[in-house]
Design a protein around this motif. Sequence first.
Motif, PDB file in Angstrom:
ATOM      1  N   THR A 570       0.825  -1.215   0.000  1.00  0.00           N
ATOM      2  CA  THR A 570       0.000   0.000   0.000  1.00  0.00           C
ATOM      3  C   THR A 570       0.856   1.260   0.000  1.00  0.00           C
ATOM      4  O   THR A 570       0.638   2.188  -0.792  1.00  0.00           O
ATOM      5  N   GLU A 573       3.061   1.815  -3.321  1.00  0.00           N
ATOM      6  CA  GLU A 573       2.280   2.197  -4.499  1.00  0.00           C
ATOM      7  C   GLU A 573       2.037   3.703  -4.518  1.00  0.00           C
ATOM      8  O   GLU A 573       2.125   4.345  -5.569  1.00  0.00           O
ATOM      9  N   GLU A 613      -8.194  -3.843   4.829  1.00  0.00           N
ATOM     10  CA  GLU A 613      -7.849  -3.263   3.536  1.00  0.00           C
ATOM     11  C   GLU A 613      -6.408  -3.537   3.105  1.00  0.00           C
ATOM     12  O   GLU A 613      -6.143  -3.780   1.921  1.00  0.00           O
ATOM     13  N   ALA A 614      -5.449  -3.489   4.027  1.00  0.00           N
ATOM     14  CA  ALA A 614      -4.048  -3.709   3.640  1.00  0.00           C
ATOM     15  C   ALA A 614      -3.858  -5.114   3.075  1.00  0.00           C
ATOM     16  O   ALA A 614      -3.156  -5.303   2.066  1.00  0.00           O
ATOM     17  N   ALA A 617      -5.421  -5.277  -0.322  1.00  0.00           N
ATOM     18  CA  ALA A 617      -4.602  -4.613  -1.345  1.00  0.00           C
ATOM     19  C   ALA A 617      -3.499  -5.538  -1.842  1.00  0.00           C
ATOM     20  O   ALA A 617      -3.201  -5.579  -3.049  1.00  0.00           O
ATOM     21  N   ARG A 620      -5.105  -8.011  -4.094  1.00  0.00           N
ATOM     22  CA  ARG A 620      -5.408  -7.417  -5.408  1.00  0.00           C
ATOM     23  C   ARG A 620      -4.162  -7.345  -6.274  1.00  0.00           C
ATOM     24  O   ARG A 620      -4.216  -7.608  -7.482  1.00  0.00           O
ATOM     25  N   LEU A 621      -3.034  -6.994  -5.654  1.00  0.00           N
ATOM     26  CA  LEU A 621      -1.785  -6.945  -6.415  1.00  0.00           C
ATOM     27  C   LEU A 621      -1.439  -8.333  -6.949  1.00  0.00           C
ATOM     28  O   LEU A 621      -1.006  -8.476  -8.097  1.00  0.00           O
TER      29      LEU A 621
END
Length: 642
Positions: A570, A573, A613-614, A617, A620-621
């Motif tokens: 996170t 990015e 969320e972390a 993320a 998602r990556l």
Amino acid sequence: MNSKMHLALSVLLLVASAATAAGPYKPDASAPRASVPEKYRWDLSALFADDEAWEAGFSLAQTQTAALAAYKGKLTAAATIRAALDDYFSARQAMDRVAAYANLKASEDDGVAGYQELRQRALGLGNDFRARTGFIRQELLRLDEAAAKRVLAKAALAPYRRYIEDLRRRRFRILGDEAERVLGLAGDNLWSETDLNEIPSDIELAFKAALKDIKLPRIIDDKGKLVELSLANYAKYRASKDRLVRRMAVEGLFGSLKKNEDVLAAILGGEVKRDVFLARARGYERSVDAYLDRQDIPAAVVENLVSSVHENLAPLHRYLGLRKKLLGLPDLYLYDLYAPLVPSAKADIPFEEAMRDVLAAVQPMGPDYAAQLSGPDMLGRRMLDVYPNKGKESGAYAHSLWGFPQLVLLNYMNDIEDVSTTAHELGHAMHGRINNQAHPVQDAGYSSLTAEIASTFNEMLLNKHLLAKYRGDPKMRLYLLSQLADRIRTTVYRQTLFTEFELKIHGFAEAGTPITAELLDRTYADLVKLYYGPSFTVGPNDGQEWSYIPHLYWKHYMFSYACGLASAVTLSEKVAAGDVAARERYLMMLAQPREEHPVEILVDAGVDLMQPEAIAAAARLLDQTVAEMEKLSERAATPKKG
């Protein structure tokens, strides 16, 4: 180009041109240390000029430690407390300096018996220091609230106010004199100011001895030669291009561990029960609460990690499905998880080129960061021990001691993965430098959580740089993407698997459930099946993998690897995208004092590890990475027309 960045790159160009003139050094793990050019061997003279100076330092540390006894029973007035803490930190620095030199010299070559002896003497010195100085903590903790408030208001204690307040945060966990004496004899480590993975318990030493004595089989290597399997070469053969070789390596190790599983289960069970005993002796219900409270980290961080990973297993399952497809396998086993997907894309990268890549990768951190990294007390001096040699400690690490230059041990073999390792360790080194410069010794330091962000943050920046560098090379891009996918798999997902296993086995001990080899095997195998999903076939001995993992003896540490990389994804990015405010928040995070709450530090930097969320993320990556890998592999498989 900014003048500071230009200077940083100039330093590396000078090093590179000198290396070219002399001819590139070819790394050789069996070479004697003296054959490695001096410029690639670290300079420890800032610690001690030589062994004779070390002996003088050892004597000084002993003398300073013994002198602290004069303060025993007298720590009530601000002036006396100030004098005691001044002398305490002076003695601790002397002790740490002695330990650093001994450990670093012992890492150079395990065949030099003299340095192994120095390491043992330094370990004994550290144990003696902790035993002799425990009264300082006890007396500061036993000050009643009114007395503590009164002395902390005095100007004399201003430099130590944060240190004392942080120490007293757990004051209600202190026991009576006799109980504290008994816990000390039992090896209580919940008040240690040293990283617990640097203080092995007797049970951990028994684990290492038992593991060392397990006889592993001989296997056939990639060249058809019969070789002795060992823990040192296991990772190499596990990642072989030849499926038979990697299968023999994994099944050979796991089969040997299986024959010794009752002993290994008894040892791990003893360590787990010890953790629970020490936690409950101080009033904690669970060991995870006790050991995370040392760093002021709520156990909810670990619980959120596990639940968030469970919610984000789909990208991992997708990646393993693609891995199975690209390897052309009917079934995917544990011994297939480390096989290179694009073995022919590996590049031979001299160290000087690696350093140019690392410096280019950290440009988004701003010119000051790169200039510090290349400065006279960092890359401008011999802070790196670059290449392997016979007897050198394996792996890589960064060493940070307040008041002294950073030092980094590598085993660089001209592989692209070694470039990533270099970026990782220099991230640790820069964290140590920035933090040490920001604070006096009593306030310098950081939690395991933020430590593992600083290193993986640099890895993420490097990955972006290399993907851009090899934009026109589909094979190299596929290789780099597969490395990124594997890094997320092994760091976020696998370390969370370890963390969940660790929670479960401590839960068994806390519930009074006997810890047997059968229970450990079944628990671990069930987690492997859950995490790796439908494309993965669980082997008959996969549940045995727990039995050689040393981190299970590190007292609830592994979560920090997973949280560290997820946070780094996170934060990096945003910085890579040119967000200057995000960069400044990240640098501020690196500079925060040891006493600040790690979770709050991260919230200020832009990551909340109490929320999912972390982890999402990072997942998602991984999903985006797999999608690009699928496209590249499809293009490569499509026949060209004409």
